[in-house]
Design an enzyme around this catalytic site. Structure first.
Site, PDB file in Angstrom:
ATOM      1  N   ASN A  69     -10.279  32.333 -62.828  1.00 38.46           N
ATOM      2  CA  ASN A  69      -8.869  32.235 -62.409  1.00 38.46           C
ATOM      3  C   ASN A  69      -8.772  31.476 -61.091  1.00 38.46           C
ATOM      4  O   ASN A  69      -9.500  31.785 -60.144  1.00 38.46           O
ATOM      5  CB  ASN A  69      -8.282  33.622 -62.175  1.00 38.46           C
ATOM      6  CG  ASN A  69      -7.717  34.226 -63.431  1.00 38.46           C
ATOM      7  OD1 ASN A  69      -8.399  34.250 -64.457  1.00 38.46           O
ATOM      8  ND2 ASN A  69      -6.483  34.696 -63.373  1.00 38.46           N
ATOM      9  N   GLY A  80       9.524  32.033 -70.605  1.00 37.31           N
ATOM     10  CA  GLY A  80       9.230  32.369 -72.002  1.00 37.31           C
ATOM     11  C   GLY A  80       9.832  31.279 -72.862  1.00 37.31           C
ATOM     12  O   GLY A  80      10.826  30.655 -72.466  1.00 37.31           O
ATOM     13  N   THR A  98       1.204  28.939 -64.437  1.00 40.29           N
ATOM     14  CA  THR A  98       1.318  29.759 -63.218  1.00 40.29           C
ATOM     15  C   THR A  98      -0.067  29.895 -62.589  1.00 40.29           C
ATOM     16  O   THR A  98      -0.247  29.769 -61.394  1.00 40.29           O
ATOM     17  CB  THR A  98       1.897  31.123 -63.581  1.00 40.29           C
ATOM     18  OG1 THR A  98       3.180  30.911 -64.197  1.00 40.29           O
ATOM     19  CG2 THR A  98       2.046  32.016 -62.367  1.00 40.29           C
ATOM     20  N   SER A 129       6.022  32.448 -65.727  1.00 43.16           N
ATOM     21  CA  SER A 129       7.194  31.781 -65.129  1.00 43.16           C
ATOM     22  C   SER A 129       8.282  31.492 -66.144  1.00 43.16           C
ATOM     23  O   SER A 129       9.441  31.285 -65.783  1.00 43.16           O
ATOM     24  CB  SER A 129       6.788  30.471 -64.450  1.00 43.16           C
ATOM     25  OG  SER A 129       6.490  29.467 -65.405  1.00 43.16           O
ATOM     26  N   ASP A 139      -2.274  34.443 -73.604  1.00 43.26           N
ATOM     27  CA  ASP A 139      -1.780  33.053 -73.681  1.00 43.26           C
ATOM     28  C   ASP A 139      -2.905  32.046 -73.475  1.00 43.26           C
ATOM     29  O   ASP A 139      -2.968  31.019 -74.155  1.00 43.26           O
ATOM     30  CB  ASP A 139      -0.612  32.824 -72.717  1.00 43.26           C
ATOM     31  CG  ASP A 139      -0.862  33.320 -71.307  1.00 43.26           C
ATOM     32  OD1 ASP A 139       0.110  33.386 -70.546  1.00 43.26           O
ATOM     33  OD2 ASP A 139      -2.005  33.633 -70.971  1.00 43.26           O
TER      34      ASP A 139
HETATM   35  N1  LIG Z   1       7.569  17.593 -65.308  1.00 43.61           N
HETATM   36  C1  LIG Z   1       6.731  18.290 -64.544  1.00 43.61           C
HETATM   37  N2  LIG Z   1       6.180  17.721 -63.444  1.00 43.61           N
HETATM   38  C2  LIG Z   1       5.326  18.417 -62.656  1.00 43.61           C
HETATM   39  N3  LIG Z   1       4.942  19.702 -62.903  1.00 43.61           N
HETATM   40  C3  LIG Z   1       5.473  20.298 -63.999  1.00 43.61           C
HETATM   41  C4  LIG Z   1       6.381  19.634 -64.869  1.00 43.61           C
HETATM   42  N4  LIG Z   1       6.712  20.516 -65.864  1.00 43.61           N
HETATM   43  C5  LIG Z   1       6.051  21.674 -65.608  1.00 43.61           C
HETATM   44  N5  LIG Z   1       5.312  21.539 -64.497  1.00 43.61           N
HETATM   45  C6  LIG Z   1       4.434  22.541 -63.896  1.00 43.61           C
HETATM   46  O1  LIG Z   1       4.068  23.463 -64.931  1.00 43.61           O
HETATM   47  C7  LIG Z   1       4.233  24.802 -64.462  1.00 43.61           C
HETATM   48  C8  LIG Z   1       4.626  25.715 -65.606  1.00 43.61           C
HETATM   49  O2  LIG Z   1       3.611  25.626 -66.577  1.00 43.61           O
HETATM   50  P1  LIG Z   1       3.672  26.625 -67.833  1.00 43.61           P
HETATM   51  O3  LIG Z   1       2.431  26.379 -68.611  1.00 43.61           O
HETATM   52  O4  LIG Z   1       4.973  26.519 -68.514  1.00 43.61           O
HETATM   53  O5  LIG Z   1       3.603  28.015 -67.046  1.00 43.61           O
HETATM   54  P2  LIG Z   1       3.581  29.543 -67.581  1.00 43.61           P
HETATM   55  O6  LIG Z   1       3.099  29.508 -68.988  1.00 43.61           O
HETATM   56  O7  LIG Z   1       2.650  30.202 -66.628  1.00 43.61           O
HETATM   57  O8  LIG Z   1       4.981  30.068 -67.429  1.00 43.61           O
HETATM   58  C9  LIG Z   1       5.327  24.730 -63.420  1.00 43.61           C
HETATM   59  O9  LIG Z   1       5.114  25.742 -62.448  1.00 43.61           O
HETATM   60  C10 LIG Z   1       5.159  23.324 -62.813  1.00 43.61           C
HETATM   61  O10 LIG Z   1       4.387  23.384 -61.642  1.00 43.61           O
HETATM   62  C1  LIG Z   2      -3.164  37.922 -64.805  1.00 43.22           C
HETATM   63  C2  LIG Z   2      -3.979  36.997 -65.655  1.00 43.22           C
HETATM   64  O1  LIG Z   2      -5.091  36.541 -64.966  1.00 43.22           O
HETATM   65  C3  LIG Z   2      -3.134  35.858 -66.099  1.00 43.22           C
HETATM   66  O2  LIG Z   2      -2.263  36.382 -67.064  1.00 43.22           O
HETATM   67  C4  LIG Z   2      -3.927  34.743 -66.751  1.00 43.22           C
HETATM   68  O3  LIG Z   2      -4.993  35.237 -67.542  1.00 43.22           O
HETATM   69  C5  LIG Z   2      -2.984  34.001 -67.626  1.00 43.22           C
HETATM   70  O4  LIG Z   2      -2.952  34.230 -68.794  1.00 43.22           O
HETATM   71  C6  LIG Z   2      -2.030  33.071 -66.973  1.00 43.22           C
HETATM   72  O5  LIG Z   2      -1.095  32.573 -67.896  1.00 43.22           O
HETATM   73  P1  LIG Z   2       0.194  31.804 -67.305  1.00 43.22           P
HETATM   74  O6  LIG Z   2       0.749  31.097 -68.505  1.00 43.22           O
HETATM   75  O7  LIG Z   2       1.104  32.866 -66.762  1.00 43.22           O
HETATM   76  O8  LIG Z   2      -0.311  30.868 -66.237  1.00 43.22           O
HETATM   77 MG   LIG Z   3       1.377  29.999 -69.918  1.00 45.41          MG
END
Ligand SMILES: Nc1ncnc2c1ncn2[C@@H]1O[C@H](COP(=O)(O)OP(=O)(O)O)[C@@H](O)[C@H]1O
Ligand SMILES: C[C@H](O)[C@H](O)[C@@H](O)C(=O)COP(=O)(O)O
Ligand SMILES: [Mg+2]
Length: 485
Positions: A295, A14, A258, A12, A235
């Site tokens: 997952n 970077g 995510t 979601s 990650d």
């Molecule tokens: N202040 C907040 N309050 C509630 N949920 C939050 C907040 N900040 C981030 N999030 C949650 O964290 C998620 C993003 O987490 P993150 O670890 O950055 O995701 P990714 O690494 O998959 O991009 C968002 O989709 C949201 O649901």
């Molecule tokens: C597709 C994989 O299951 C997914 O990448 C998961 O392993 C993962 O790493 C999720 O990382 P997010 O930071 O995107 O939630």
């Molecule tokens: Mg992540």
């Protein structure tokens, strides 16, 4: 003072963060953040890796303008997705996103050639339809034959930065193609895919240096002189490194972004039949550990609900709206494939509730409350399975990643599982990425020391379980819903 830069690219967003060690404390500062998502083109879902690389360069330019002349640099992303390169090292085609529908039914077709049991015995990896194994199985044969190299996304980004081609093992394990016994690509699986070993690169453990950033890149864009360190490029593997474990704790984690990845850190893989039937995975961790996890659909569902509402609410506002709603009114089986990539997440949630004669959530708070309640119950199921498979009770559940900011979900989780939840750090992945860089530069001596440093340096929140009235009835209703989905 040494500079460390972590580039963490989740599904979601970077982000590029800078860290330095001040005595006994680690200071972390976000330098750059950008939205990340897949795009639908010509009937398929793809990542825009050129845009991602441009954002990495932009972040490094910002770092240089902030006075960071030289640094160590580590990069991690999501799992399973890959890039095909020709002999010149140029990308052959678009990069498929794992939520693309092309792998629907792929596992069934592949397992007509080799059983699930056999693949799980060899790899220990959970069956997810989008695993690289299944993606490659359905990929156009001609394109694959033309590929000189097949690189996972972070490997490819390291290559563009350094000129070195490697397959880092924590992310390579998510391909469902590495053999647990040989710790190499499984020859039988390569054969079934009609792929050659030399189409992949050297398998490399986290902690090794790839050398300096390509000089022409640093010159062209005025970037810091970066020494590229191979970190756990999956990650989740980096996130697990930074979990602020206290001595003597019986602990498990959820890397909450995510996806919600619920699991434990184990020294040896657990790939017996019961683990396979529970669809638990043995992704490789840093320093010879394994990530015995599962997952769970995660906050993807909230991201989609928010996107469909034109991002009218912040994530914290969505949690506040949900907090005001009646608990456990409507529930959904989060891990049902209908929620993997529906046209409309809101419509899919409402359809399920209608089909199962539950109150249909209409208001934003009702919809997000349904998701949070259902996630907490899904965590309960997965944690109970985990304890059974580990043969030990878990005392503390660490929730790290962006989801650790969601106090409602953390409290709900503590209440449903009846255990202490320790929330944070939010940027766990970046901190684990940096921790491995610091171990490589010998500024920190081990994962244990890194976890102690992170515990000292970042505030964590503790959520003790609070009683839920009629929890037995909720669980009874939940079991019926999930067993029929
Ligand atoms: N202040 C907040 N309050 C509630 N949920 C939050 C907040 N900040 C981030 N999030 C949650 O964290 C998620 C993003 O987490 P993150 O670890 O950055 O995701 P990714 O690494 O998959 O991009 C968002 O989709 C949201 O649901
Ligand atoms: C597709 C994989 O299951 C997914 O990448 C998961 O392993 C993962 O790493 C999720 O990382 P997010 O930071 O995107 O939630
Ligand atoms: Mg992540």
């Amino acid at each position: 003072m040494k500079n460390y830069i972590a580039i963490d690219i989740g599904a979601s967003s970077g982000r590029l963060l800078h860290a330095q060690l001040y005595g006994e404390q680690l200071a972390l500062k976000e330098i750059h953040r950008f939205a990340n998502s897949f795009h639908h083109r010509h009937g398929h879902d793809y990542w825009d890796v050129d845009h991602i690389f441009a954002e990495i360069v932009k972040g490094l330019q910002k770092a240089k303008r902030l006075g960071i002349e030289s640094c160590y640099l580590g990069l991690d992303t999501w799992a399973v997705d890959y890039v095909l390169l020709d002999q010149k090292g140029d990308r052959l085609e678009e990069v498929y996103a794992y939520r693309d529908k092309r792998t629907e039914g792929a596992p069934e077709k592949f397992h007509a050639k080799i059983s699930r049991e056999e693949v799980y015995a060899r790899t220990g990896i959970q069956e997810l339809p989008f695993n690289t194994l299944y993606q490659l199985y359905v990929h156009d044969r001609n394109q694959l034959c033309e590929a000189d190299k097949i690189m996972l996304v972070p490997d490819y980004l390291y290559y563009r930065l350094s000129g070195r081609k490697v397959n880092e093992v924590t992310n390579a394990s998510t391909m469902q193609m590495l053999n647990l016994r040989t710790r190499e690509f499984d020859e039988e699986l390569l054969k079934l895919l009609s792929l050659r070993r030399d189409q992949f690169s050297e398998l490399i453990e986290p902690g090794q240096s790839l050398g300096m950033i390509r000089p022409e890149l640093a010159r062209q864009y005025d970037l810091p002189l970066c020494e590229l360190v191979v970190v756990p490029t999956h990650d989740t593997a980096s996130a697990v490194v930074s979990i602020p474990v206290q001595e003597g704790q019986s602990w498990a984690y959820i890397s909450s972004g995510t996806w919600s990845l619920l699991g434990a850190e184990v020294a040896e893989p657990i790939n017996h039949r019961a683990a396979m039937e529970a669809n638990y995975t043995n992704e490789w961790g840093a320093f010879g550990t394994y990530r015995f996890l599962k997952n769970i659909m995660g906050l993807w569902m909230i991201q989609e609900v928010r996107r469909e509402s034109d991002n009218a609410y912040s994530f914290s506002e969505l949690a506040e709206l949900a907090a005001a709603e009646i608990p456990f009114l409507s529930l959904i089986p989060c891990n049902d494939s209908r929620f993997l990539n529906p046209k409309s997440m809101i419509a899919e949630i409402q359809s399920f509730c209608k089909e199962t004669r539950q109150p249909v959530p209409l208001q934003m708070g009702e919809i997000t409350r349904c998701v949070f309640d259902s996630l907490a119950l899904t965590y309960f199921d997965a944690l109970r399975e985990l304890e059974g498979l580990l043969g030990r009770a878990v005392e503390v559940l660490h929730i790290v990643g962006g989801g650790s900011n969601n106090e409602l979900l953390c409290q709900l989780t503590a209440n449903v599982i009846g255990k202490t939840v320790q929330a944070g750090p939010s940027e766990a992945t970046a901190l684990g990425n940096i921790a491995v860089q610091m171990i490589s530069s010998q500024e920190v001596e081990s994962i244990r020391a890194a976890r102690e440093l992170i515990t000292r340096s970042f505030s964590l929140k503790v959520f003790e379980p609070e009683p839920i009235c009629n929890l037995d009835q909720v669980l009874e209703r939940w079991e019926k819903l999930v067993s029929h989905s």
